[in-house]
Design a protein around this motif. Structure first.
Motif, PDB file in Angstrom:
ATOM      1  N   ALA A  99      15.351   6.191 -80.979  1.00  0.00           N
ATOM      2  CA  ALA A  99      15.334   7.129 -79.855  1.00  0.00           C
ATOM      3  C   ALA A  99      14.038   7.006 -79.066  1.00  0.00           C
ATOM      4  CB  ALA A  99      15.528   8.553 -80.359  1.00  0.00           C
ATOM      5  N   VAL A 100      12.922   6.866 -79.770  1.00  0.00           N
ATOM      6  CA  VAL A 100      11.627   6.688 -79.087  1.00  0.00           C
ATOM      7  C   VAL A 100      11.658   5.420 -78.238  1.00  0.00           C
ATOM      8  CG1 VAL A 100       9.138   6.411 -79.381  1.00  0.00           C
ATOM      9  CG2 VAL A 100      10.400   7.912 -80.930  1.00  0.00           C
ATOM     10  N   THR A 105       9.360   2.662 -65.814  1.00  0.00           N
ATOM     11  CA  THR A 105       8.540   1.458 -65.672  1.00  0.00           C
ATOM     12  C   THR A 105       7.221   1.620 -66.407  1.00  0.00           C
ATOM     13  OG1 THR A 105       9.517   1.025 -63.507  1.00  0.00           O
ATOM     14  CG2 THR A 105       7.449  -0.088 -64.014  1.00  0.00           C
ATOM     15  N   GLY A 106       6.802   0.539 -67.065  1.00  0.00           N
ATOM     16  CA  GLY A 106       5.539   0.568 -67.799  1.00  0.00           C
ATOM     17  C   GLY A 106       5.733   1.044 -69.214  1.00  0.00           C
ATOM     18  N   ALA A 107       4.716   0.807 -70.029  1.00  0.00           N
ATOM     19  CA  ALA A 107       4.813   1.213 -71.423  1.00  0.00           C
ATOM     20  C   ALA A 107       4.281   2.624 -71.621  1.00  0.00           C
ATOM     21  CB  ALA A 107       4.058   0.222 -72.301  1.00  0.00           C
ATOM     22  N   ILE A 108       2.983   2.810 -71.408  1.00  0.00           N
ATOM     23  CA  ILE A 108       2.363   4.098 -71.710  1.00  0.00           C
ATOM     24  C   ILE A 108       2.945   5.210 -70.849  1.00  0.00           C
ATOM     25  CG2 ILE A 108       0.187   5.365 -71.505  1.00  0.00           C
ATOM     26  CD1 ILE A 108      -1.204   2.844 -72.574  1.00  0.00           C
ATOM     27  N   ASP A 109       3.168   4.941 -69.564  1.00  0.00           N
ATOM     28  CA  ASP A 109       3.711   5.978 -68.681  1.00  0.00           C
ATOM     29  C   ASP A 109       5.091   6.444 -69.141  1.00  0.00           C
ATOM     30  OD1 ASP A 109       1.463   5.770 -67.158  1.00  0.00           O
ATOM     31  OD2 ASP A 109       2.379   4.588 -65.556  1.00  0.00           O
ATOM     32  N   ALA A 152       5.783   3.073 -83.453  1.00  0.00           N
ATOM     33  CA  ALA A 152       5.198   4.414 -83.527  1.00  0.00           C
ATOM     34  C   ALA A 152       6.183   5.398 -84.149  1.00  0.00           C
ATOM     35  CB  ALA A 152       4.779   4.881 -82.138  1.00  0.00           C
ATOM     36  N   GLY A 153       7.455   5.280 -83.765  1.00  0.00           N
ATOM     37  CA  GLY A 153       8.469   6.143 -84.360  1.00  0.00           C
ATOM     38  C   GLY A 153       8.606   5.924 -85.856  1.00  0.00           C
ATOM     39  N   VAL A 154       8.525   4.665 -86.280  1.00  0.00           N
ATOM     40  CA  VAL A 154       8.572   4.344 -87.711  1.00  0.00           C
ATOM     41  C   VAL A 154       7.402   4.987 -88.441  1.00  0.00           C
ATOM     42  CG1 VAL A 154       8.280   2.465 -89.382  1.00  0.00           C
ATOM     43  CG2 VAL A 154       9.891   2.206 -87.489  1.00  0.00           C
ATOM     44  N   GLY A 177       6.818  -2.447 -73.908  1.00  0.00           N
ATOM     45  CA  GLY A 177       6.329  -1.437 -74.846  1.00  0.00           C
ATOM     46  C   GLY A 177       7.380  -0.830 -75.741  1.00  0.00           C
ATOM     47  N   ALA A 178       8.646  -1.217 -75.594  1.00  0.00           N
ATOM     48  CA  ALA A 178       9.696  -0.591 -76.409  1.00  0.00           C
ATOM     49  C   ALA A 178       9.513  -0.889 -77.891  1.00  0.00           C
ATOM     50  CB  ALA A 178      11.067  -1.061 -75.937  1.00  0.00           C
ATOM     51  N   GLY A 179       9.136  -2.116 -78.221  1.00  0.00           N
ATOM     52  CA  GLY A 179       8.905  -2.452 -79.625  1.00  0.00           C
ATOM     53  C   GLY A 179       7.745  -1.677 -80.218  1.00  0.00           C
TER      54      GLY A 179
END
Length: 321
Positions: free
Chosen positions: A291-292, A300-304, A270-272, A263-265
């Motif tokens: 930073a986001v 661990t995990g994307a949404i969490d 979202a930050g963009v 989920g980092a990408g």
């Protein structure tokens, strides 16, 4: 709540995260997490105090109930969230000792492939400024692919700008020709694209040099390219026809202790969008988006793991920005 300025479109699915590194054949247990590229973007925006409209289709099965509750708990309006009896897409994640990830998807003819863009009214398109498409599952399947392409056309007819993340999960596509045709069609409808050198490898837009890759994408349609570089940060390159003119800026990223890059990408995107909707300069957009993304890798995990605005601000202050 004010009317959202951003509409995110794409799938919501279940990520199964492995209990230990290694190939799927060796993993004995997984943890269930809500996910999906577009869902990650939408919820990240909500946590950054920029809640969007979210066009997605959620299954009526038990996993779909869990996903619907997750969207509600994270402040996502349900006005254009639809439900259908198609099964939830399941994504099993594997990673090696270096945290390099691979995804295996299950759910033929799943809910993510049945987006109904007809629920997006002309009035909604008049009110938003940005449409974001981050939909590897939806674009790889009909009828969602055609629905998203038509939605992009409608959005631009209403003066809305389109942001797109190719996010090419090649295992989802029926063949290379369909993938390449869809990339051509989407990029022709795109203003801002977020991608990486690796993501477009093997396509007609590929380039080992960021400037060459950006030039290839400019020729296809977009006027601005955001390139992610993992732990090395990111770069934004804009053509002279971009609203902000010719720009080429980089940011080196943030030194954190990564746990899971899932989920980092999407968090970066979202930050963009948060920055662009706030009319920030591209160098400020890069710093904020990095930073986001960095904070998202620390759990661990994307949404969490998605951070709120306060956490992003704190990280940036700790680095003396």
């Amino acid at each position: 709540m004010d009317d959202p300025a951003i509409l995110v479109a794409g799938e919501t699915l279940i990520d199964f995260l492995p209990a230990q590194p290694g190939p799927l054949s060796e993993v004995e247990s997984f943890s269930r997490r809500a996910g999906g590229a577009a869902a990650n973007v939408a919820i990240a925006l909500s946590r950054l105090d920029t809640p969007p409209w979210f066009l997605t289709n959620v299954s009526t099965d038990g996993f779909g109930d869990f996903l619907g509750e997750t969207l509600t708990e994270n402040g996502i309006p349900d006005r254009i969230v639809t439900r259908s009896a198609h099964p939830t897409t399941l994504a099993f994640v594997a990673h090696d000792a270096d945290a390099d990830r691979s995804f295996t998807f299950y759910g033929a003819d799943s809910a993510g492939g049945h987006l109904d863009a007809g629920v997006v009214s002309d009035d909604t398109l008049d009110r938003i400024e940005w449409l974001c498409v981050d939909a590897p599952v939806a674009l790889a399947a009909e009828p969602a692919r055609s629905a998203l392409l038509t939605l992009c056309e409608r959005a631009r007819d209403h003066g809305c700008r389109v942001a797109f993340d190719p996010n090419t999960r090649r295992e989802l596509w029926p063949d290379d020709a369909t993938l390449h045709e869809t990339l051509d069609a989407m990029l022709d409808r795109t203003d801002v694209v977020k991608t990486s050198i690796e993501d477009l490898d093997g396509t007609s837009f590929a380039g080992d040099d960021p400037a060459d890759l950006a030039a290839n994408l400019f020729a296809a349609g977009p006027h601005t390219v955001f390139l992610t570089r993992g732990a090395d940060g990111s770069r934004a390159i804009a053509a002279d026809r971009a609203p902000w003119g010719t720009v080429d800026v980089s940011h080196s990223g943030y030194d954190v202790d990564p746990v899971d890059a899932t989920g980092a990408g999407d968090a970066f995107l979202a930050g963009v969008l948060h920055g662009l909707a706030g009319d920030e300069s591209l160098d400020e957009v890069l710093a904020f988006a990095n930073a986001v993304a960095a904070l998202t890798t620390t759990e661990t995990g994307a949404i969490d793991a998605l951070p709120d605005h306060e956490a992003v601000t704190a990280l940036r202050k700790s680095r003396s920005e």
